[in-house]
Design a protein around this motif. Structure first.
Motif, PDB file in Angstrom:
ATOM      1  N   GLY B  61     -16.897 132.398  11.378  1.00 18.21           N
ATOM      2  CA  GLY B  61     -16.186 131.311  12.049  1.00 18.21           C
ATOM      3  C   GLY B  61     -14.877 131.720  12.689  1.00 18.21           C
ATOM      4  O   GLY B  61     -14.323 130.982  13.496  1.00 18.21           O
ATOM      5  N   ARG B  63     -12.349 133.798  15.195  1.00 17.61           N
ATOM      6  CA  ARG B  63     -12.437 134.371  16.539  1.00 17.61           C
ATOM      7  C   ARG B  63     -11.604 135.642  16.548  1.00 17.61           C
ATOM      8  O   ARG B  63     -10.493 135.666  16.026  1.00 17.61           O
ATOM      9  CB  ARG B  63     -11.901 133.384  17.570  1.00 17.61           C
ATOM     10  CG  ARG B  63     -12.740 132.119  17.674  1.00 17.61           C
ATOM     11  CD  ARG B  63     -11.895 130.952  18.163  1.00 17.61           C
ATOM     12  NE  ARG B  63     -12.572 129.684  17.939  1.00 17.61           N
ATOM     13  CZ  ARG B  63     -13.235 129.010  18.893  1.00 17.61           C
ATOM     14  NH1 ARG B  63     -13.287 129.476  20.118  1.00 17.61           N
ATOM     15  NH2 ARG B  63     -13.832 127.880  18.610  1.00 17.61           N
ATOM     16  N   LEU B  74     -16.776 135.481  18.579  1.00 19.38           N
ATOM     17  CA  LEU B  74     -16.884 134.549  17.464  1.00 19.38           C
ATOM     18  C   LEU B  74     -17.714 135.236  16.388  1.00 19.38           C
ATOM     19  O   LEU B  74     -18.829 135.702  16.651  1.00 19.38           O
ATOM     20  CB  LEU B  74     -17.579 133.258  17.919  1.00 19.38           C
ATOM     21  CG  LEU B  74     -17.906 132.265  16.797  1.00 19.38           C
ATOM     22  CD1 LEU B  74     -16.638 131.647  16.221  1.00 19.38           C
ATOM     23  CD2 LEU B  74     -18.840 131.168  17.304  1.00 19.38           C
ATOM     24  N   CYS B  75     -17.174 135.325  15.186  1.00 19.55           N
ATOM     25  CA  CYS B  75     -17.924 135.932  14.086  1.00 19.55           C
ATOM     26  C   CYS B  75     -18.914 134.898  13.558  1.00 19.55           C
ATOM     27  O   CYS B  75     -18.513 133.834  13.086  1.00 19.55           O
ATOM     28  CB  CYS B  75     -16.970 136.380  12.988  1.00 19.55           C
ATOM     29  SG  CYS B  75     -17.840 137.044  11.560  1.00 19.55           S
ATOM     30  N   ALA B  95      -5.505 130.158  15.270  1.00 18.33           N
ATOM     31  CA  ALA B  95      -6.179 128.889  15.565  1.00 18.33           C
ATOM     32  C   ALA B  95      -5.280 128.036  16.441  1.00 18.33           C
ATOM     33  O   ALA B  95      -4.092 127.900  16.197  1.00 18.33           O
ATOM     34  CB  ALA B  95      -6.495 128.159  14.269  1.00 18.33           C
ATOM     35  N   LYS B  96      -5.846 127.495  17.504  1.00 15.02           N
ATOM     36  CA  LYS B  96      -5.084 126.572  18.345  1.00 15.02           C
ATOM     37  C   LYS B  96      -5.716 125.201  18.227  1.00 15.02           C
ATOM     38  O   LYS B  96      -6.843 125.057  17.769  1.00 15.02           O
ATOM     39  CB  LYS B  96      -5.085 127.060  19.799  1.00 15.02           C
ATOM     40  CG  LYS B  96      -6.493 127.204  20.343  1.00 15.02           C
ATOM     41  CD  LYS B  96      -6.542 127.311  21.853  1.00 15.02           C
ATOM     42  CE  LYS B  96      -8.012 127.341  22.265  1.00 15.02           C
ATOM     43  NZ  LYS B  96      -8.324 127.191  23.617  1.00 15.02           N
ATOM     44  N   LEU B  98      -7.780 122.437  19.236  1.00 16.47           N
ATOM     45  CA  LEU B  98      -8.865 122.265  20.191  1.00 16.47           C
ATOM     46  C   LEU B  98      -8.986 120.793  20.576  1.00 16.47           C
ATOM     47  O   LEU B  98      -8.645 119.916  19.790  1.00 16.47           O
ATOM     48  CB  LEU B  98     -10.182 122.769  19.590  1.00 16.47           C
ATOM     49  CG  LEU B  98     -10.262 124.282  19.381  1.00 16.47           C
ATOM     50  CD1 LEU B  98     -11.498 124.657  18.609  1.00 16.47           C
ATOM     51  CD2 LEU B  98     -10.243 125.001  20.719  1.00 16.47           C
ATOM     52  N   PRO B  99      -9.498 120.555  21.786  1.00 19.81           N
ATOM     53  CA  PRO B  99      -9.565 119.166  22.262  1.00 19.81           C
ATOM     54  C   PRO B  99     -10.754 118.413  21.671  1.00 19.81           C
ATOM     55  O   PRO B  99     -11.570 117.856  22.365  1.00 19.81           O
ATOM     56  CB  PRO B  99      -9.724 119.351  23.775  1.00 19.81           C
ATOM     57  CG  PRO B  99     -10.450 120.652  23.915  1.00 19.81           C
ATOM     58  CD  PRO B  99      -9.991 121.518  22.776  1.00 19.81           C
ATOM     59  N   SER B 100     -10.867 118.473  20.357  1.00 23.00           N
ATOM     60  CA  SER B 100     -12.043 117.894  19.712  1.00 23.00           C
ATOM     61  C   SER B 100     -12.084 116.375  19.876  1.00 23.00           C
ATOM     62  O   SER B 100     -11.057 115.722  19.878  1.00 23.00           O
ATOM     63  CB  SER B 100     -12.041 118.226  18.234  1.00 23.00           C
ATOM     64  OG  SER B 100     -13.175 117.683  17.630  1.00 23.00           O
ATOM     65  N   SER B 101     -13.282 115.872  20.001  1.00 24.08           N
ATOM     66  CA  SER B 101     -13.425 114.427  20.161  1.00 24.08           C
ATOM     67  C   SER B 101     -13.956 113.790  18.891  1.00 24.08           C
ATOM     68  O   SER B 101     -14.395 112.662  18.895  1.00 24.08           O
ATOM     69  CB  SER B 101     -14.338 114.133  21.340  1.00 24.08           C
ATOM     70  OG  SER B 101     -15.572 114.774  21.172  1.00 24.08           O
ATOM     71  N   ASP B 102     -13.983 114.532  17.784  1.00 22.02           N
ATOM     72  CA  ASP B 102     -14.516 113.886  16.573  1.00 22.02           C
ATOM     73  C   ASP B 102     -13.517 113.835  15.428  1.00 22.02           C
ATOM     74  O   ASP B 102     -12.341 113.899  15.604  1.00 22.02           O
ATOM     75  CB  ASP B 102     -15.803 114.551  16.116  1.00 22.02           C
ATOM     76  CG  ASP B 102     -15.628 116.017  15.789  1.00 22.02           C
ATOM     77  OD1 ASP B 102     -16.589 116.760  15.885  1.00 22.02           O
ATOM     78  OD2 ASP B 102     -14.487 116.423  15.468  1.00 22.02           O
TER      79      ASP B 102
END
Lengths: 504, 102
Positions: B61, B63, B74-75, B95-96, B98-102
């Motif tokens: 998981g 990067r 991506l591992c 880790a940045k 992310l524009p997640s929608s969930d």
């Protein structure tokens, strides 16, 4: 590249974690993978070229998505609300197929040689396969999902999503194993909606428990949220509207202690609904996700901080962002005019999108991308100076009156501001003088009173005379599809007929 | 052995359980290594010994990027070896949001 990697990773890292909850049924990520591999072996042996699903959400849904990926055939979820003739016409377009269904929906299908039916329970009870099917097709251009578009504007088109589109979407928007062990998401969109598919892929990659609720009802939703300690939810705007109405009408306490994140999308969110929802659930982070089937779902996001900043702001430019769909996610977005010129901030035109998650492709019609990879969404809208996207309806819904483009949305917003008006849709009707004219179908609140002249005057005062509906027709309700999209085509036909009859 | 790295292509380690997927890559041919040994196509087989200088491990998981982040992997399965582009080790990407929608 193959989206089955998403499940391999979840099963490898968190195999014991619960993946799916449906009533009393629970599957861990390891079990989900085992079922998907078994179903993939069955699919390969069947010789089928597609895996279709005609069913409500159940554990068989994620199994089918990944089984199709392992077996290297497209997954084709079908809309169970279609009529038997419509369904059989779609099934004929995906032969030879294995079709997973249940006793009720099976009756809608006419048997033919290109269709092997399997009951959902039998599909979930296939003999365990070895690991020999675990090495799936690596072709990133292979088709992962074929979705028939809702067909609100004619014959359904078959949108194609390739493994590279969906994988780019997941890797670009979700952090692996981002969920805590206790986290869960309630998914209420049907399996044949792109949001239903992306929810399965996102949740699996995040290693988040999915709680399925096949038939939405505000009470059942609130109960499932509490009994499963749900942290995340996705709703279409009409569903959130019904939850808010239920809480306000019943006086039930809006207690959802575990809920942290509520995402919505799939249609226009009424401002009053989101404002009320933010008051009822002050601890929840709201996210507006805008996307299309052809873009592997979400392309723009209005996040929790955006919601809070907009709701608290006195600056009208910030305040209005509560009505925007946010900023571009893992894609680029631009606005162009009818001649294809790129427009600046605040200028409305057609929304174009570009990025690896964008497929923009239909079976037999081919790719709709232009030479530079941009996809015309057919949605109209504009960007503000900070890149927030405001949508303004479908390009096909624009009313062209005497050469002037009129967006139904701006007239609808004005009419909705009238206290007696509960719902409204403005559409084009044929007009001898102007080519097209504005007509409005209006639903009044149970005790609401408004005259045609009064509503026309409201529009004249707030907008201008060209926006005034030439015909206003009162209705008990407006037609919507099951995910809350208004069926303008139906309204357009009805109003055209009615207005012509009245003039005759 | 230098190979063109295309987004979406997958590689596995010749010396441990590590598997990766290319998220983005610079043009041209590059030697992608794990455990100090060139990585293989997912279906290929090969062998070698884990180089102790490239044995800090990979995590599922995560990067992995080179210095200018023109390469991102991506591992998809963790292992004992660590990743490098030629002899230059790759780092875990911070880790940045992310524009997640969930």
């Amino acid at each position: 590249m193959n989206i089955s990697t998403i499940l391999d990773m979840a099963a490898e890292a968190f195999g014991d974690r619960v993946a799916v909850v449906s009533g009393e049924q629970r599957l861990s990520y390891a079990q989900l993978r085992e079922h998907a591999l078994s179903a993939a072996a069955y699919l390969r042996a069947s010789g089928a070229g597609y895996l279709a699903l005609l069913d409500v959400a159940s554990p068989a849904t994620p199994v089918a998505i990944f089984a199709a990926a392992y077996a290297g055939v497209p997954y084709v979820p079908l809309n169970y609300r279609l009529t038997a003739p419509e369904l059989n016409a779609l099934v004929a377009r995906v032969a030879p197929a294995v079709l997973v269904t249940n006793a009720e929906y099976r009756q809608l299908l006419t048997p033919h040689d290109g269709m092997q039916l399997i009951d959902r329970d039998a599909f979930m009870a296939l003999p365990i396969a070895g690991d020999e099917v675990a090495q799936p097709d690596e072709d990133p251009r292979a088709v992962a999902v074929q979705l028939f578009t809702s067909g609100t504007t004619g014959q359904p088109k078959a949108a194609i999503l390739r493994h590279e589109n969906l994988m780019s979407y997941i890797v670009g928007t979700v952090e692996f194993a981002a969920a805590d062990e206790a986290d869960a998401i309630v998914v209420t969109v049907p399996p044949y909606h792109i949001a239903g598919i992306s929810a399965v892929l996102s949740s699996t990659y995040a290693c988040r428990r999915m709680v399925q609720l096949p038939n939405f009802d505000p009470r059942a939703w609130l109960q499932a949220m509490r009994s499963e300690n749900v942290s995340n939810a996705f709703l279409v705007p009409t569903m959130l509207g019904r939850i808010v109405e239920h809480l306000d009408a019943s006086g039930e306490a809006p207690a959802l202690p575990a809920l942290r994140a509520l995402a919505y999308g799939g249609g226009k969110m009424p401002l009053a609904t989101i404002e009320r929802a933010m008051q009822l659930f002050p601890q929840v982070g709201f996210t507006n996700a805008y996307g299309l089937t052809e873009t592997s779902s979400t392309i723009a996001v209005l996040g929790p901080d955006d919601h809070r900043a907009a709701a608290a702001s006195d600056d009208p430019r910030v305040r209005r962002r509560l009505s925007s769909v946010g900023r571009a996610a893992a894609v680029e977005i631009e606005i162009r005019d009818d001649e294809g010129r790129v427009l600046g901030a605040e200028d409305a035109g057609m929304v174009y999108v570009r990025g690896p998650q964008v497929s923009g492709e239909y079976q037999s019609l081919g790719s709709q991308l232009d030479a530079d990879g941009w996809f015309p969404t057919k949605d109209r809208g504009y960007l503000d100076a900070d890149g927030y996207l405001f949508l303004d309806g479908r390009a096909d819904d624009v009313i062209v009156r005497g050469g002037e483009n009129i967006s139904p949305g701006e007239i609808e917003d004005v009419l909705l501001a009238h206290p007696a008006v509960a719902d409204v849709a403005c559409v084009a009707i044929p007009d001898a003088q102007w080519g097209e004219a504005v007509a409005a179908a209006v639903v009044l609140h149970a005790d609401g009173v408004a005259s045609v002249a009064e509503l026309q005057e409201l529009v004249r005062a707030r907008l201008r005379s060209s926006r005034v509906p030439q015909a206003v027709v009162f209705r008990d309700a407006l037609p919507y599809n099951e995910t809350g999209k208004i069926l303008r085509r139906v309204i357009r036909q009805e109003l055209a007929t009615q207005v012509a009859a009245a003039a005759a | 052995m230098a190979t063109a790295l295309k987004p979406g292509s997958r590689f596995k380690s010749a010396v441990c359980d590590t598997q990766v997927m290319v998220v983005k890559a610079p043009a041209g041919e590059h030697e992608l290594c794990c455990g100090g040994v060139a990585m293989l196509a997912p279906t290929a087989s090969g062998e070698g010994a884990l180089d102790a200088n490239f044995a800090s491990g990979t995590l599922i998981g995560k990067r992995y990027v080179n210095e200018d982040e023109s390469l991102e992997l991506l591992c998809t399965k963790g292992g004992q070896g660590s990743l490098s582009l030629g002899a230059t080790p790759l780092d875990v990407k911070q880790a940045k949001q992310l524009p997640s929608s969930d």
